[in-house]
Design an enzyme around this catalytic site. Structure first.
Site, PDB file in Angstrom:
ATOM      1  N   GLY A  59     -45.795  -8.222  -2.540  1.00 54.40           N
ATOM      2  CA  GLY A  59     -43.801  -8.149  -3.095  1.00 54.40           C
ATOM      3  C   GLY A  59     -43.623  -9.035  -3.036  1.00 54.40           C
ATOM      4  O   GLY A  59     -43.676 -10.211  -2.075  1.00 54.40           O
ATOM      5  N   ARG A  83     -49.480  -7.384  -7.015  1.00 56.29           N
ATOM      6  CA  ARG A  83     -50.959  -6.436  -5.993  1.00 56.29           C
ATOM      7  C   ARG A  83     -52.216  -6.492  -6.468  1.00 56.29           C
ATOM      8  O   ARG A  83     -52.449  -6.641  -8.213  1.00 56.29           O
ATOM      9  CB  ARG A  83     -49.957  -5.233  -6.274  1.00 56.29           C
ATOM     10  CG  ARG A  83     -48.629  -5.644  -5.510  1.00 56.29           C
ATOM     11  CD  ARG A  83     -48.199  -3.675  -4.711  1.00 56.29           C
ATOM     12  NE  ARG A  83     -46.777  -4.378  -4.232  1.00 56.29           N
ATOM     13  CZ  ARG A  83     -46.907  -4.868  -3.102  1.00 56.29           C
ATOM     14  NH1 ARG A  83     -47.797  -5.478  -1.995  1.00 56.29           N
ATOM     15  NH2 ARG A  83     -45.101  -4.637  -2.579  1.00 56.29           N
ATOM     16  N   GLY A  84     -52.872  -5.861  -6.094  1.00 56.16           N
ATOM     17  CA  GLY A  84     -54.351  -5.704  -6.642  1.00 56.16           C
ATOM     18  C   GLY A  84     -54.965  -7.267  -6.420  1.00 56.16           C
ATOM     19  O   GLY A  84     -54.415  -7.857  -6.211  1.00 56.16           O
ATOM     20  N   GLY A 120     -48.499 -10.416   3.207  1.00 59.18           N
ATOM     21  CA  GLY A 120     -47.961  -9.252   3.810  1.00 59.18           C
ATOM     22  C   GLY A 120     -50.066  -9.260   4.746  1.00 59.18           C
ATOM     23  O   GLY A 120     -50.469 -10.082   4.665  1.00 59.18           O
ATOM     24  N   ASP A 121     -49.375  -7.784   5.099  1.00 64.69           N
ATOM     25  CA  ASP A 121     -50.714  -7.274   5.560  1.00 64.69           C
ATOM     26  C   ASP A 121     -51.687  -7.389   5.067  1.00 64.69           C
ATOM     27  O   ASP A 121     -53.134  -7.802   5.634  1.00 64.69           O
ATOM     28  CB  ASP A 121     -50.273  -6.184   6.832  1.00 64.69           C
ATOM     29  CG  ASP A 121     -49.678  -4.895   5.626  1.00 64.69           C
ATOM     30  OD1 ASP A 121     -49.398  -5.759   5.391  1.00 64.69           O
ATOM     31  OD2 ASP A 121     -49.889  -4.133   5.905  1.00 64.69           O
ATOM     32  N   THR A 160     -52.142  -8.968   2.435  1.00 62.61           N
ATOM     33  CA  THR A 160     -53.039 -10.465   2.509  1.00 62.61           C
ATOM     34  C   THR A 160     -53.647 -10.990   2.980  1.00 62.61           C
ATOM     35  O   THR A 160     -54.938 -11.891   2.935  1.00 62.61           O
ATOM     36  CB  THR A 160     -51.488 -11.271   1.907  1.00 62.61           C
ATOM     37  OG1 THR A 160     -50.894 -10.597   0.572  1.00 62.61           O
ATOM     38  CG2 THR A 160     -51.957 -12.648   0.411  1.00 62.61           C
ATOM     39  N   ASP A 206     -40.166  -6.529   4.981  1.00 60.33           N
ATOM     40  CA  ASP A 206     -39.783  -5.120   5.391  1.00 60.33           C
ATOM     41  C   ASP A 206     -40.517  -5.516   7.526  1.00 60.33           C
ATOM     42  O   ASP A 206     -39.522  -4.908   8.253  1.00 60.33           O
ATOM     43  CB  ASP A 206     -41.063  -4.506   5.359  1.00 60.33           C
ATOM     44  CG  ASP A 206     -41.326  -3.503   4.410  1.00 60.33           C
ATOM     45  OD1 ASP A 206     -40.534  -3.532   3.601  1.00 60.33           O
ATOM     46  OD2 ASP A 206     -42.650  -3.077   3.794  1.00 60.33           O
ATOM     47  N   ARG A 228     -41.118   0.572   3.681  1.00 56.52           N
ATOM     48  CA  ARG A 228     -42.500   1.793   3.321  1.00 56.52           C
ATOM     49  C   ARG A 228     -42.811   2.529   4.763  1.00 56.52           C
ATOM     50  O   ARG A 228     -42.605   3.623   4.414  1.00 56.52           O
ATOM     51  CB  ARG A 228     -44.018   0.895   2.618  1.00 56.52           C
ATOM     52  CG  ARG A 228     -44.522   1.517   1.759  1.00 56.52           C
ATOM     53  CD  ARG A 228     -45.511   0.609   1.053  1.00 56.52           C
ATOM     54  NE  ARG A 228     -45.506  -0.500   1.724  1.00 56.52           N
ATOM     55  CZ  ARG A 228     -46.105  -1.521   0.190  1.00 56.52           C
ATOM     56  NH1 ARG A 228     -45.748  -0.876  -1.173  1.00 56.52           N
ATOM     57  NH2 ARG A 228     -46.148  -2.460   0.491  1.00 56.52           N
ATOM     58  N   ARG A 270     -34.668  -7.501  -2.481  1.00 53.78           N
ATOM     59  CA  ARG A 270     -35.366  -8.742  -2.148  1.00 53.78           C
ATOM     60  C   ARG A 270     -35.609  -9.635  -3.302  1.00 53.78           C
ATOM     61  O   ARG A 270     -36.281 -10.631  -2.873  1.00 53.78           O
ATOM     62  CB  ARG A 270     -36.626  -7.004  -2.477  1.00 53.78           C
ATOM     63  CG  ARG A 270     -38.449  -7.963  -2.201  1.00 53.78           C
ATOM     64  CD  ARG A 270     -38.517  -6.525  -2.457  1.00 53.78           C
ATOM     65  NE  ARG A 270     -39.276  -6.662  -3.956  1.00 53.78           N
ATOM     66  CZ  ARG A 270     -40.454  -6.234  -4.035  1.00 53.78           C
ATOM     67  NH1 ARG A 270     -40.417  -5.811  -3.223  1.00 53.78           N
ATOM     68  NH2 ARG A 270     -40.702  -6.603  -6.146  1.00 53.78           N
TER      69      ARG A 270
HETATM   70  N1  LIG Z   1     -58.174  -4.981   2.724  1.00 48.20           N
HETATM   71  C1  LIG Z   1     -57.563  -5.976   2.252  1.00 48.20           C
HETATM   72  N2  LIG Z   1     -59.047  -7.306   2.262  1.00 48.20           N
HETATM   73  C2  LIG Z   1     -58.787  -8.272   1.278  1.00 48.20           C
HETATM   74  N3  LIG Z   1     -57.690  -7.985   0.338  1.00 48.20           N
HETATM   75  C3  LIG Z   1     -56.568  -7.022   0.921  1.00 48.20           C
HETATM   76  C4  LIG Z   1     -56.478  -5.660   0.618  1.00 48.20           C
HETATM   77  N4  LIG Z   1     -55.635  -4.739   1.184  1.00 48.20           N
HETATM   78  C5  LIG Z   1     -54.888  -5.563   0.311  1.00 48.20           C
HETATM   79  N5  LIG Z   1     -55.296  -7.281  -0.437  1.00 48.20           N
HETATM   80  C6  LIG Z   1     -55.232  -7.596  -1.356  1.00 48.20           C
HETATM   81  O1  LIG Z   1     -53.920  -8.527  -0.811  1.00 48.20           O
HETATM   82  C7  LIG Z   1     -52.923  -8.671  -1.870  1.00 48.20           C
HETATM   83  C8  LIG Z   1     -51.383  -8.101  -1.382  1.00 48.20           C
HETATM   84  O2  LIG Z   1     -51.774  -7.035  -0.828  1.00 48.20           O
HETATM   85  P1  LIG Z   1     -50.463  -6.130  -0.483  1.00 48.20           P
HETATM   86  O3  LIG Z   1     -50.026  -5.758  -2.580  1.00 48.20           O
HETATM   87  O4  LIG Z   1     -50.393  -4.767   0.524  1.00 48.20           O
HETATM   88  O5  LIG Z   1     -48.861  -7.238   0.079  1.00 48.20           O
HETATM   89  P2  LIG Z   1     -48.914  -7.179   1.270  1.00 48.20           P
HETATM   90  O6  LIG Z   1     -49.759  -8.692   1.339  1.00 48.20           O
HETATM   91  O7  LIG Z   1     -49.321  -5.957   1.532  1.00 48.20           O
HETATM   92  O8  LIG Z   1     -47.188  -7.412   1.329  1.00 48.20           O
HETATM   93  P3  LIG Z   1     -46.523  -6.535   0.628  1.00 48.20           P
HETATM   94  O9  LIG Z   1     -45.937  -6.584   2.748  1.00 48.20           O
HETATM   95  O10 LIG Z   1     -45.896  -7.608  -0.120  1.00 48.20           O
HETATM   96  O11 LIG Z   1     -46.245  -5.359   1.251  1.00 48.20           O
HETATM   97  C9  LIG Z   1     -53.396  -7.771  -2.758  1.00 48.20           C
HETATM   98  O12 LIG Z   1     -54.198  -9.007  -4.217  1.00 48.20           O
HETATM   99  C10 LIG Z   1     -54.557  -6.948  -2.754  1.00 48.20           C
HETATM  100  O13 LIG Z   1     -55.320  -6.765  -3.418  1.00 48.20           O
HETATM  101  O1  LIG Z   2     -42.826  -4.375  -5.752  1.00 47.83           O
HETATM  102  P1  LIG Z   2     -43.097  -2.857  -5.542  1.00 47.83           P
HETATM  103  O2  LIG Z   2     -44.804  -2.296  -5.806  1.00 47.83           O
HETATM  104  O3  LIG Z   2     -42.649  -2.443  -6.770  1.00 47.83           O
HETATM  105  O4  LIG Z   2     -43.307  -2.528  -3.918  1.00 47.83           O
HETATM  106  C1  LIG Z   2     -42.190  -2.608  -2.903  1.00 47.83           C
HETATM  107  C2  LIG Z   2     -43.091  -2.837  -1.722  1.00 47.83           C
HETATM  108  O5  LIG Z   2     -42.670  -3.456  -1.507  1.00 47.83           O
HETATM  109  C3  LIG Z   2     -42.306  -4.194   0.181  1.00 47.83           C
HETATM  110  O6  LIG Z   2     -41.183  -4.485  -0.691  1.00 47.83           O
HETATM  111  C4  LIG Z   2     -42.970  -4.529   0.868  1.00 47.83           C
HETATM  112  O7  LIG Z   2     -43.779  -4.775   0.748  1.00 47.83           O
HETATM  113  C5  LIG Z   2     -42.093  -2.582   0.407  1.00 47.83           C
HETATM  114  O8  LIG Z   2     -40.105  -2.712   1.138  1.00 47.83           O
HETATM  115  C6  LIG Z   2     -42.091  -1.842  -1.270  1.00 47.83           C
HETATM  116  O9  LIG Z   2     -42.070  -0.613  -0.740  1.00 47.83           O
END
Ligand SMILES: Nc1ncnc2c1ncn2[C@@H]1O[C@H](COP(=O)(O)OP(=O)(O)OP(=O)(O)O)[C@@H](O)[C@H]1O
Ligand SMILES: O=P(O)(O)OC[C@H]1O[C@](O)(CO)[C@@H](O)[C@@H]1O
Length: 520
Positions: A156, A220-221, A245-246, A248, A276, A321, A433
Site C-alpha cells: 500500500g 499487491r500480489g 511492508g511485512d 514485501t 500502520d 489493519r 495515506r
Molecule cells: N510471504 C510472502 N512471500 C513473498 N512475497 C510476499 C509474501 N507476502 C506478500 N508478498 C508480496 O509482497 C508484496 C507486498 O505485500 P502486501 O500487499 O502484503 O504489502 P506489505 O508489504 O505487507 O505492505 P502494506 O503494509 O502496505 O500491507 C506483494 O507483491 C505480495 O505478493
Molecule cells: O491499499 P489497499 O489495498 O486499499 O489496502 C489498505 C490497507 O493498506 C494499509 O494502508 C497498509 O497496510 C492498511 O492500513 C490498509 O488496511
C-alpha cells in the site's frame, strides 16, 4: 628476616597473585560476554562476498584509511570536499578501528530487547543483541562502475515513498557515482512484466520528494519467485532496493535465499514501509508521523461538527489493519477524542457496559462525543459476528467496514434511548495515506535511504534499515520477519499491547473511556 615477616610476605604474595588471577578470569568472562552476542548477530546480515572477492575488490589497508573517502568518491571527484560523508561526525565510523567492523559501529540494544518480554522469538530471549549501525564503511565490495541498481515499491501507499526513491537514487548517483539505476514499476510483478523497467535519471527524481504516492507505482500480489529471480539475473542487477511492508519483507527473505542458491552476487536491501507502523524491532516506520499529523485535521473537523449541534457525534475512521497505532497516537495527540477503538482492544457494542451505552451517556452528560475507530477494529468486537470479506491479491484480509457499522449502530441505539443524535462520519483513510511526507518523515526517509546504500556497498545482503533506540541500524530481514511484538501478533508483526503498553493507558487517561475489556 624473622619467621613472622616471612609469613606476612607469603600471605601478601598469595593474596596479590590470587587477586590478579581473579581479575584476569573476570576480564576473560567479560570478553566472552561481550563478544558472543556480537558474533552471533554479525553472521545474520550475511556478507555476500567470498573472501576472494573481497580481496579482489577493494579492501582498504590501514594506510589507506585516510584516503578512503576520496577513493569512495572516485567517480565524482569534484564533490569530495563538499560531500557530507566527509563530515567530522562520521569520521570515526568511516575511519576508526582495525578491522572491517570497528567497535564504534555497534549500537547496543541489549537493554531494549531484554527488558521487553513481548519479544517472543527464542533467538532473542534473554540475550543482548547488537545491530550494525547504518553508516558508510571504510571498505566497499563493489566498484560503483560495476553496480547496476534497481528500486521497487510494493504494497500500500505511505507518505515518504518518493523521498526514499529519490534519496536512494541520489546517494547511489552522487555519493558513490553509480550511473546504472533503474526503477521497477508496479511492485514485484514489474520485474517480469514487459515495459516495467525504466532507467532513472536525476531529472526524473529531482522534485518527487514533495509529492505523495510513488512515481514507480505499487501493487499487491504478483509475487513469483522464479520469474523475479530470473529477471534480476538476466538484467544483471546487483543492488536491489525493495521498499515495502511485512509481506514485501517476506519476499525479500525468499529472494535472498534464491539468489544465493543460484550463485548470483547481489545486495538485496529492504526499506520498511508501513503507514500502520506495525513492523517489529524498529522504533517507527517512515510515514507514520505524517499520518498521525494528517489525521488531526479529520479529528478536528469531527470535533467541530460534534460541538456545533445538540447531541453531536463526530466519528472518524483511520487506517490500521491489524494494529491500531495510527488511531491510538492520533487520538492521544488530538486530546478531544472521547473514545478510541483499535483491533487490539476488546469491547462489546451493545449492553449496559458497551460502546453504544458509553456514547449515549456522554451525549446526555456532555452533549457531544468524538470517536476514532481503526479500520481493523472489528477484530476486537465481542458481541457481533463481523466477518472480513475475503482476501486481497496479497492474501491480506479485506476488512469488515467497522466505521459504517458503528455509524448506523450509534444512531440506532441513541434513537431508541430517546436521544436525537446528529452523527457525522468522516473517512479520511486514503486522503491521509496519499499526502506527501512531512519534514520529520522526509528526514527519516533520507537517513534510511542513505544507510541502505551504504549497507549494499559494504557487502551486506538480506537486511533492512531502521531506527532502533534512535540509531540507524541494519536489521537482518530474517529477524524482522520472524519476531512478533505484542500480544496476538503474528511473526513479522507489531501490535499495540493493551495490557502492558503505557500508550494505551495514556489513551484511557486522555479520553476517559473505560476498559471495555474488564467489564465482563
Ligand atoms: N510471504 C510472502 N512471500 C513473498 N512475497 C510476499 C509474501 N507476502 C506478500 N508478498 C508480496 O509482497 C508484496 C507486498 O505485500 P502486501 O500487499 O502484503 O504489502 P506489505 O508489504 O505487507 O505492505 P502494506 O503494509 O502496505 O500491507 C506483494 O507483491 C505480495 O505478493
Ligand atoms: O491499499 P489497499 O489495498 O486499499 O489496502 C489498505 C490497507 O493498506 C494499509 O494502508 C497498509 O497496510 C492498511 O492500513 C490498509 O488496511
Amino acid at each position: 628476616m624473622d619467621n613472622e615477616k616471612w609469613i606476612q610476605i607469603c600471605i601478601l604474595s598469595t593474596l596479590t597473585l590470587g587477586t590478579i588471577f581473579l581479575l584476569r578470569k573476570q576480564k576473560e568472562h567479560e570478553r566472552i560476554v561481550l563478544m558472543t552476542p556480537r558474533k552471533s548477530i554479525l553472521n545474520l546480515p550475511r556478507r555476500m562476498a567470498s573472501l576472494d572477492l573481497l580481496e579482489h575488490k577493494s579492501i582498504m589497508s590501514d594506510q589507506d584509511m585516510g584516503l578512503l573517502a576520496p577513493k569512495l568518491l572516485m567517480t565524482s571527484p569534484n564533490k569530495i570536499f563538499t560531500n557530507p560523508m566527509l563530515g567530522s561526525g562520521l569520521k570515526d565510523d568511516v575511519n576508526s578501528g582495525q578491522c572491517f567492523m570497528p567497535e564504534s559501529i555497534f549500537s547496543r540494544i541489549g537493554g531494549y530487547i531484554n527488558a521487553n518480554s513481548a519479544f517472543s522469538n527464542d533467538f532473542l530471549q534473554g540475550k543482548s543483541v547488537y545491530l550494525v549501525k547504518g553508516c558508510p564503511r571504510k571498505e566497499i565490495v563493489m566498484h560503483p562502475s560495476e553496480v547496476k541498481a534497481c528500486i521497487v515499491t510494493c504494497g500500500g501507499l505511505c507518505p515518504g515513498l518518493n523521498v526514499v526513491i529519490r534519496e536512494i537514487f541520489m546517494s547511489l548517483y552522487y555519493n558513490y557515482g553509480v550511473k546504472e539505476i533503474y526503477g521497477i514499476k508496479d511492485g514485484y510483478k514489474g520485474f517480469y512484466t514487459s515495459g516495467s523497467i525504466l532507467k532513472l535519471e536525476v531529472s526524473r527524481v529531482i522534485d518527487i520528494h514533495t509529492k505523495g504516492g510513488t512515481i514507480l507505482r505499487s501493487s499487491r500480489g504478483g509475487w513469483d519467485k522464479e520469474k523475479i529471480t530470473h529477471s534480476i539475473m538476466s538484467h544483471g542487477f546487483n543492488q536491489i532496493f525493495i521498499i515495502g511492508g511485512d509481506g514485501t519483507h517476506r519476499g525479500i527473505a525468499s529472494l535472498v535465499n534464491e539468489l544465493g542458491n543460484k550463485g548470483h552476487f547481489a545486495a538485496v536491501v529492504g526499506v520498511p514501509k508501513t503507514i500502520d507502523n506495525d513492523i517489529p524491532i524498529i522504533d517507527k516506520s517512515f510515514g507514520f508521523d505524517t499520518a498521525v499529523e494528517e489525521a488531526q485535521r479529520a479529528i478536528d473537523s469531527a470535533d467541530v461538527e460534534a460541538n456545533s449541534v445538540e447531541f453531536g457525534v463526530g466519528l472518524v475512521k483511520l487506517m490500521g489493519r491489524n494494529s491500531g497505532f495510527i488511531a491510538l497516537h492520533s487520538a492521544i495527540a488530538n486530546r478531544n477524542v472521547n473514545l478510541c477503538l483499535i483491533p487490539e482492544s476488546e469491547y462489546e457494542l451493545g449492553g449496559p457496559n458497551g460502546v453504544y451505552s458509553f456514547i449515549a451517556n456522554r451525549l446526555t452528560s456532555k452533549g457531544h462525543a468524538v470517536v476514532v475507530v481503526a479500520e481493523g477494529a472489528a477484530t476486537g468486537c465481542r458481541d457481533e459476528n463481523l466477518k472480513n470479506a475475503g482476501k486481497d491479491a496479497s492474501k491480506n484480509p479485506i476488512l469488515y467496514d467497522i466505521g459504517k457499522h458503528l455509524k448506523d449502530g450509534i444512531v440506532k441505539y441513541c434513537k431508541t434511548e430517546g436521544i436525537d443524535v446528529t452523527l457525522k462520519y468522516i473517512d479520511p483513510t486514503y486522503m491521509i495515506r496519499s499526502v506527501a511526507a512531512n519534514s520529520s518523515d522526509r528526514k527519516l526517509c533520507t537517513m534510511l535511504a542513505q544507510a541502505a546504500v551504504h549497507g549494499a556497498f559494504a557487502g551486506f545482503t538480506g537486511f533492512s534499515v531502521g531506527t532502533v533506540a534512535s540509531q540507524i541500524v541494519y536489521v537482518p530481514v530474517e529477524l524482522m520477519t520472524s519476531i512478533n511484538e505484542g500480544k496476538g501478533a503474528n511473526p513479522g508483526q507489531r501490535k499495540v499491547d493493551v495490557d502492558n503498553n503505557m500508550m494505551w493507558w495514556r489513551l484511557m487517561a486522555s479520553t476517559g473511556q473505560p476498559s471495555f475489556k474488564s467489564i465482563a
